[in-house]
Design an enzyme around this catalytic site. Structure first.
Site, short mmCIF file in Angstrom:
data_model
loop_
_atom_site.label_atom_id
_atom_site.label_comp_id
_atom_site.label_asym_id
_atom_site.label_seq_id
_atom_site.Cartn_x
_atom_site.Cartn_y
_atom_site.Cartn_z
N GLU A 43 0.84 -1.20 0.00
CA GLU A 43 0.00 0.00 0.00
C GLU A 43 0.88 1.25 0.00
OE1 GLU A 43 -2.88 2.47 3.06
OE2 GLU A 43 -3.04 0.28 3.07
N ASP B 176 0.32 5.23 0.24
CA ASP B 176 -0.59 6.36 0.46
C ASP B 176 0.00 7.59 -0.21
OD1 ASP B 176 -2.28 4.75 1.96
OD2 ASP B 176 -1.25 5.21 3.82
N GLU C 57 -2.84 11.36 2.53
CA GLU C 57 -3.94 11.26 3.47
C GLU C 57 -4.05 12.63 4.16
OE1 GLU C 57 -4.48 6.92 5.28
OE2 GLU C 57 -2.42 7.63 5.50
#
Length: 267
Positions: free
Chosen positions: A59, A61, A64
């Protein structure tokens, strides 16, 4: 979680490329987290990293926003200007899934940017470049973070989401849990605004999850050895024949997912 939020995910997967979106944060703060990210799904996803570890989840990101996470040093929640650009992964150790996250392994996973502006007030361009060697984050064309790419080589889905955060959720045993007493109608609904999403695929990179019979057998052999199973190549080749529904000599990611789901259901 007492609320309903939304997520948009592209079915097609990619690994290496440049991913960017022009986003304005949501009005609700704290409580919701506008996010732009890449992640892998499916039990068939495995990657043998250069350090010998077996990766079961990747994952990235890209951004965020407005997480309002707790700062252990100041004993306060971070302000709305704290922008997170983190990594998450799952490694298979002794047959068990072990998470590496920003809080547990900050040197490997944690990146942030303290912006001079409020992300709720205007659009900004958030981007990441993922290569075989490194992961680089950008905001409005300026580099804000860089990490070596050790574990982020699985096929991933491009995703936009608006998830819950403090004070409506907390963490118990490392997992997100609801806080029912904080449920309130005040401040909802809210939304993140996305002007566009653009993706460039690097030509040198494999762009799909399509595996040949040779690739499938080799990956399965690694999985069987890790689990201590007695290797049965004829069984694995038979499974390949079942998964390859269209009989094109290739098992796609969707074909494998459908086969695993069918097996899990006992069919």
């Amino acid at each position: 979680m007492h609320y309903t939020s939304g997520m948009a995910r592209i079915d097609k997967t990619m690994t290496y490329g440049y991913f960017e979106a022009r986003i304005k944060g949501c009005s609700r703060y704290p409580g919701a987290c506008p996010s732009f990210w890449l992640y892998s799904i499916g039990p068939q996803n495995r990657y043998q990293a250069s350090d010998g570890e077996t990766v079961a989840y990747s994952e990235i990101d890209i951004v965020e926003l407005q997480q309002s996470e707790f700062d252990s040093q100041t004993k306060k929640h971070f302000p709305v200007t704290r922008i997170d650009c983190n990594l998450h992964t799952v490694l298979i150790k002794d047959g068990k899934r072990v998470w590496s996250r920003p809080h547990t392994n900050p040197e490997l996973c944690k990146t942030h940017f303290d912006s001079p502006w409020d992300p709720r007030e205007d659009y900004h361009v958030y981007a990441v470049k993922n290569t075989k060697e490194e992961i680089v984050w950008y905001i409005d064309g300026n580099e804000v973070g860089r990490k070596p790419n050790l574990y982020w080589h699985l096929p991933m889905h491009v995703t936009l989401s608006l998830g819950l955060r403090y004070p409506f959720v907390t963490y118990k045993g490392g997992e997100m849990a609801r806080v029912p007493e904080k449920t309130t109608a005040n401040g909802f609904p809210t939304h993140m605004s996305v002007d566009y999403v653009r993706v460039w695929r690097f030509n040198h990179a494999a762009a799909s999850t399509d595996w040949s019979k040779q690739q499938y057998v080799a990956r399965e052999k690694v999985t069987w050895e890790e689990n201590g199973w007695t290797w049965n190549q004829s069984k694995v080749e038979s499974n390949f024949g079942e998964i390859d529904v269209n009989k094109d000599g290739i098992v796609s990611g969707k074909e494998r997912q459908a086969w695993f789901a069918k097996k899990k259901a006992g069919n």
